[in-house]
Design an enzyme around this catalytic site. Structure first.
Site, PDB file in Angstrom:
ATOM      1  N   GLY A 138     159.838 109.474 114.969  1.00 14.44           N
ATOM      2  CA  GLY A 138     161.072 109.280 114.215  1.00 14.44           C
ATOM      3  C   GLY A 138     161.575 107.855 114.349  1.00 14.44           C
ATOM      4  O   GLY A 138     161.035 107.066 115.129  1.00 14.44           O
ATOM      5  N   ASP A 139     162.613 107.575 113.559  1.00 16.32           N
ATOM      6  CA  ASP A 139     163.213 106.238 113.577  1.00 16.32           C
ATOM      7  C   ASP A 139     164.569 106.362 114.264  1.00 16.32           C
ATOM      8  O   ASP A 139     165.428 107.114 113.806  1.00 16.32           O
ATOM      9  CB  ASP A 139     163.371 105.773 112.123  1.00 16.32           C
ATOM     10  CG  ASP A 139     163.942 104.379 112.023  1.00 16.32           C
ATOM     11  OD1 ASP A 139     164.772 104.004 112.884  1.00 16.32           O
ATOM     12  OD2 ASP A 139     163.573 103.664 111.080  1.00 16.32           O
ATOM     13  N   PHE A 140     164.752 105.626 115.374  1.00 19.06           N
ATOM     14  CA  PHE A 140     165.989 105.860 116.128  1.00 19.06           C
ATOM     15  C   PHE A 140     167.240 105.346 115.422  1.00 19.06           C
ATOM     16  O   PHE A 140     168.343 105.630 115.849  1.00 19.06           O
ATOM     17  CB  PHE A 140     165.907 105.409 117.592  1.00 19.06           C
ATOM     18  CG  PHE A 140     165.474 103.994 117.896  1.00 19.06           C
ATOM     19  CD1 PHE A 140     166.075 102.896 117.311  1.00 19.06           C
ATOM     20  CD2 PHE A 140     164.478 103.776 118.855  1.00 19.06           C
ATOM     21  CE1 PHE A 140     165.693 101.601 117.645  1.00 19.06           C
ATOM     22  CE2 PHE A 140     164.080 102.484 119.207  1.00 19.06           C
ATOM     23  CZ  PHE A 140     164.691 101.392 118.587  1.00 19.06           C
ATOM     24  N   ASP A 159     159.300 107.800 119.294  1.00 19.95           N
ATOM     25  CA  ASP A 159     158.957 106.470 118.771  1.00 19.95           C
ATOM     26  C   ASP A 159     158.589 106.594 117.297  1.00 19.95           C
ATOM     27  O   ASP A 159     158.501 107.707 116.751  1.00 19.95           O
ATOM     28  CB  ASP A 159     157.808 105.838 119.589  1.00 19.95           C
ATOM     29  CG  ASP A 159     157.902 104.309 119.630  1.00 19.95           C
ATOM     30  OD1 ASP A 159     157.903 103.697 118.542  1.00 19.95           O
ATOM     31  OD2 ASP A 159     157.978 103.736 120.733  1.00 19.95           O
ATOM     32  N   TYR A 216     154.586  93.755 114.126  1.00 21.52           N
ATOM     33  CA  TYR A 216     153.649  94.371 115.063  1.00 21.52           C
ATOM     34  C   TYR A 216     152.843  95.507 114.446  1.00 21.52           C
ATOM     35  O   TYR A 216     151.716  95.757 114.853  1.00 21.52           O
ATOM     36  CB  TYR A 216     154.398  94.905 116.292  1.00 21.52           C
ATOM     37  CG  TYR A 216     155.086  93.839 117.117  1.00 21.52           C
ATOM     38  CD1 TYR A 216     154.627  92.529 117.124  1.00 21.52           C
ATOM     39  CD2 TYR A 216     156.182  94.163 117.891  1.00 21.52           C
ATOM     40  CE1 TYR A 216     155.270  91.552 117.886  1.00 21.52           C
ATOM     41  CE2 TYR A 216     156.824  93.197 118.668  1.00 21.52           C
ATOM     42  CZ  TYR A 216     156.362  91.892 118.653  1.00 21.52           C
ATOM     43  OH  TYR A 216     156.988  90.944 119.417  1.00 21.52           O
ATOM     44  N   HIS A 267     167.532  94.823 124.428  1.00 23.92           N
ATOM     45  CA  HIS A 267     167.512  93.360 124.252  1.00 23.92           C
ATOM     46  C   HIS A 267     166.991  92.957 122.875  1.00 23.92           C
ATOM     47  O   HIS A 267     167.192  91.841 122.439  1.00 23.92           O
ATOM     48  CB  HIS A 267     166.663  92.685 125.351  1.00 23.92           C
ATOM     49  CG  HIS A 267     165.194  92.889 125.162  1.00 23.92           C
ATOM     50  ND1 HIS A 267     164.514  93.944 125.716  1.00 23.92           N
ATOM     51  CD2 HIS A 267     164.270  92.177 124.446  1.00 23.92           C
ATOM     52  CE1 HIS A 267     163.237  93.861 125.360  1.00 23.92           C
ATOM     53  NE2 HIS A 267     163.061  92.811 124.595  1.00 23.92           N
ATOM     54  N   ASP A 268     166.297  93.883 122.207  1.00 24.22           N
ATOM     55  CA  ASP A 268     165.634  93.527 120.948  1.00 24.22           C
ATOM     56  C   ASP A 268     166.562  93.501 119.734  1.00 24.22           C
ATOM     57  O   ASP A 268     166.164  93.015 118.677  1.00 24.22           O
ATOM     58  CB  ASP A 268     164.509  94.539 120.655  1.00 24.22           C
ATOM     59  CG  ASP A 268     163.183  94.078 121.217  1.00 24.22           C
ATOM     60  OD1 ASP A 268     162.959  92.864 121.272  1.00 24.22           O
ATOM     61  OD2 ASP A 268     162.370  94.941 121.601  1.00 24.22           O
TER      62      ASP A 268
HETATM   63  N1  SAM Z   1     160.026 101.541 126.042  1.00 23.24           N
HETATM   64  C1  SAM Z   1     158.680 101.023 126.055  1.00 23.24           C
HETATM   65  C2  SAM Z   1     158.394 100.301 127.342  1.00 23.24           C
HETATM   66  O1  SAM Z   1     159.324  99.849 128.019  1.00 23.24           O
HETATM   67  O2  SAM Z   1     157.224 100.170 127.665  1.00 23.24           O
HETATM   68  C3  SAM Z   1     158.379 100.158 124.852  1.00 23.24           C
HETATM   69  C4  SAM Z   1     159.307  99.017 124.638  1.00 23.24           C
HETATM   70  S1  SAM Z   1     158.937  98.107 123.166  1.00 23.24           S
HETATM   71  C5  SAM Z   1     159.662  96.572 123.485  1.00 23.24           C
HETATM   72  C6  SAM Z   1     160.025  98.792 121.960  1.00 23.24           C
HETATM   73  C7  SAM Z   1     159.614 100.152 121.464  1.00 23.24           C
HETATM   74  O3  SAM Z   1     160.598 100.612 120.546  1.00 23.24           O
HETATM   75  C8  SAM Z   1     158.290 100.154 120.729  1.00 23.24           C
HETATM   76  O4  SAM Z   1     157.478 101.172 121.202  1.00 23.24           O
HETATM   77  C9  SAM Z   1     158.688 100.393 119.297  1.00 23.24           C
HETATM   78  O5  SAM Z   1     157.710 101.079 118.545  1.00 23.24           O
HETATM   79  C10 SAM Z   1     159.936 101.218 119.453  1.00 23.24           C
HETATM   80  N2  SAM Z   1     160.791 101.134 118.244  1.00 23.24           N
HETATM   81  C11 SAM Z   1     161.144 100.020 117.589  1.00 23.24           C
HETATM   82  N3  SAM Z   1     161.929 100.342 116.542  1.00 23.24           N
HETATM   83  C12 SAM Z   1     162.057 101.685 116.559  1.00 23.24           C
HETATM   84  C13 SAM Z   1     162.757 102.594 115.734  1.00 23.24           C
HETATM   85  N4  SAM Z   1     163.473 102.177 114.697  1.00 23.24           N
HETATM   86  N5  SAM Z   1     162.675 103.911 116.040  1.00 23.24           N
HETATM   87  C14 SAM Z   1     161.935 104.349 117.094  1.00 23.24           C
HETATM   88  N6  SAM Z   1     161.257 103.511 117.917  1.00 23.24           N
HETATM   89  C15 SAM Z   1     161.325 102.195 117.645  1.00 23.24           C
END
Ligand code: SAM
Length: 623
Positions: A493-495, A468, A404, A513-514
């Site tokens: 940041g990176d979670f 995010d 993405y 779910h991801d």
């Molecule tokens: N929570 C939002 C919503 O419900 O509208 C967005 C959901 S989207 C499916 C997943 C989000 O997780 C994205 O914005 C993505 O950038 C963020 N994300 C993915 N990996 C991440 C990481 N390692 N650290 C921080 N954010 C992350």
């Protein structure tokens, strides 16, 4: 005796409930009805002041909700039944609100109404023909005189929150009730007896006597099909009947039963699945070519005008517009002997890109990102992973970072998709629970902040940090609302790797779910360490039923996932219990996302340590 013949007549037909309220699912499945759940997208915004009585309002809302699903999932030569209850007293917003509602019911008799709408759908050569049967059921409930102490004890039990009218008769709230006159199940949530009688009438009607004449002549329902009206006000209705305070409380629900095939030998539901992809692609293409936008700016246009504005052939445009009309996305009307096209109410609301509730971003994401993945579904099934490499020529380990966010254009499109869903669902998620104990929240993976802004709007005492990836946070200004609330702030940041901001409520919306269980262990251990006992964790996802059979929306989405999985409330609870979070409340919102509220338990509290997660599901308040 009444029920079985009716239920047996429904066997072999697809039954769809247009919302996922567990109480109704339970009542109907106990009655032996088999069904699918497809929540309606119709918002409960009819102006209550326009209705003569609360049950008229309930029935009208039922019809609108039911028809929305019928239009969205038009089966050919089918019968649909929909049921809706009308919400007159809202759910309490906080404890004070619950007190206000319950103290007014104390010592008095009130009525609970449920409105039911049944939509019959037939194919008449080229047009689909809808007829509506509707009815309502009234049950009187008398509350005992409630002392202040009892009232507050009940309110502090947490049960009144998220319950229309502020009580649940089937649980602790039953203790407040002196008597019930009428169908008890109607108060729980569904008038089963009346419903079965109506089904009997419909199925036993001779073919010449249209089912819609059974109770209410629904001529007006006919015109409803063409004019899905919308109101605005959302006020509370109170009636005085026989000198008593009569407050109506019930909850929204709808049922779709279909298809009732005029020809039993034709597998209508399979045929409509066969064509499902064509319908999706018609919607995607009309959105991509901006058909809804051009019709929005000019109100109505001729075929040639649309073709000119979208820069496409007249023949191709005609085919697209006609298909969109057949799907209920557009209307074709005669104006001075010329046919013109215009958006339906729903298209204006959800498909025009500038509309506040637009799903356009998500639709374009489905077209550009999900559609190519689904065209490689066979491989995805064989290999057990999504097909990014085959579809886009690029391997991906982490779907966000590698797929993405690899190009700005794709990133903005993905963010736009998340933004559009969050704007449509955010309010329902934000108001799903009483969050007044929390002052600071952190929306983990909060993307554009759309969800966070809904939380600050709904909770004046709450500030929200959106956390995010840096690539996302740097783009946030593209999505900033005109009047951005300064209680929303952003941290990059990176979670999986970085420290998380401190907060007393964490929000995980469409995150869990991801990822695989292993990756989630990393994130959840981190969250668990950040949380002191009492901290909240709000999870928002599409919740599967416990048998993992519905909603199909969640299971279909899983087909193109790289890793991760969809889960039921018990599965989420098991996952989070391992990290010290106990499930307290579940809210099936009837919107695109459901919500669950977990609380971090005190590890030194033996009672909470001993509680296993399935037990916590039983004690969690199911809405
Ligand atoms: N929570 C939002 C919503 O419900 O509208 C967005 C959901 S989207 C499916 C997943 C989000 O997780 C994205 O914005 C993505 O950038 C963020 N994300 C993915 N990996 C991440 C990481 N390692 N650290 C921080 N954010 C992350």
């Amino acid at each position: 005796m009444l029920l079985n013949p009716v239920i047996s007549k429904l066997s072999g037909k697809l039954v769809v409930l247009a919302s996922a309220s567990p109480r109704r699912l339970e009542i109907l499945s106990n009655a032996g009805l088999r069904f699918e759940v497809v929540p309606s997208w119709f918002k409960e915004t009819l102006d209550k002041s326009l209705f003569k009585s609360p049950y008229d309002y309930a029935v009208e809302t039922a019809k609108q909700k039911a028809l929305e699903v019928a239009h969205r999932m038009p089966f050919v030569s089918c019968l649909y039944l929909y049921t809706v209850d009308g919400l007159i007293l809202e759910k309490p917003t906080d404890k004070q609100d619950a007190y206000r509602m319950l103290s007014r019911l104390s010592g008095k008799e009130h009525s609970v109404f449920t409105g039911v709408a049944i939509v019959l759908c037939h194919d008449k050569s080229s047009d689909t023909d809808y007829k509506v049967v509707d009815f309502y059921e009234e049950t009187k409930v008398k509350f005992a005189e409630l002392s202040e102490e009892m009232l507050w004890e009940y309110i502090n039990s947490g049960e009144p929150m998220d319950k229309a009218g502020g009580y649940g008769i089937q649980a602790l709230g039953g203790m407040l009730v002196e008597y019930v006159k009428g169908d008890f199940l109607n108060v729980v949530g569904f008038p089963l007896n009346h419903f079965c009688k109506q089904l009997g009438l419909i199925f036993n009607s001779p073919p010449e006597s249209p089912a819609h004449k059974i109770k209410r002549e629904s001529d007006e329902a006919w015109s409803l099909v063409n004019s899905l009206s919308e109101g605005a006000a959302n006020g509370e209705v109170e009636l005085l009947e026989n000198g008593k305070d009569v407050s109506q409380s019930s909850m929204q629900e709808q049922i779709v039963i279909g298809p009732e095939c005029s020809r039993q030998d034709i597998p209508h539901s399979i045929v409509s699945l066969l064509d499902g992809f064509k319908a999706s692609k018609t919607l995607f293409t009309a959105s991509k070519l901006k058909v809804f936008d051009v019709l929005n700016s000019s109100n109505s246009l001729t075929l040639e005008e649309v073709a000119g504005q979208i820069n496409a052939s007249v023949l191709g445009t005609e085919r697209l517009l006609e298909a969109a009309v057949s799907l209920g996305l557009l209307e074709r009307v005669k104006q001075q002997n010329t046919s013109v096209y215009r958006n339906t109410e729903q298209a204006s609301r959800f498909l025009v890109s500038e509309s506040p509730e637009s799903l356009n971003g998500y639709i374009l994401h489905c077209n550009d990102m999900v559609w190519p993945l689904f065209s490689h579904l066979e491989n995805a099934v064989r290999e057990g992973t999504s097909q990014h490499e085959l579809a886009f020529g690029k391997k991906n380990e982490d779907v966000f970072q590698d797929a993405y966010y690899s190009k700005d254009e794709v990133k903005i499109r993905f963010m736009d998709a998340m933004h559009s869903i969050a704007r449509v669902t955010g309010k329902d998620v934000a108001t799903a629970f009483d969050l007044s104990p929390y002052k600071t929240a952190c929306d983990i993976g909060g993307c554009t902040g759309a969800m966070a802004y809904e939380f600050t709007k709904a909770h004046p005492g709450l500030s929200v940090i959106v956390f995010d990836l840096p690539q996302v946070i740097e783009m946030r200004r593209h999505f900033q609302p005109k009047e951005a609330d300064d209680r929303v702030s952003f941290v990059a940041g990176d979670f999986f790797k970085d420290d998380l901001p401190k907060a007393d409520l964490y929000i995980l919306a469409r995150i869990l779910h991801d990822w695989s269980d292993e990756k989630l262990d990393v994130l959840l251990s981190k969250l668990s360490k950040m949380c002191t006992p009492g901290c909240g964790l709000l999870v928002s996802e599409i919740l599967l039923d416990e048998e993992r059979k519905s909603p199909s929306r969640a299971l279909l989405q899983a087909l193109s996932m790289t890793e991760g999985k969809q889960r039921s409330p018990t599965e989420y609870s098991d996952l989070l219990q391992k990290h010290g979070f106990t499930l307290k409340h579940i809210n099936h919102t009837d919107n695109l996302l459901d919500a669950m509220l977990f609380v971090k338990e005190d590890p030194n509290d033996r009672r909470t340590l001993l509680g296993c997660s399935s037990a916590s599901i039983e004690t969690a308040e199911l809405e």
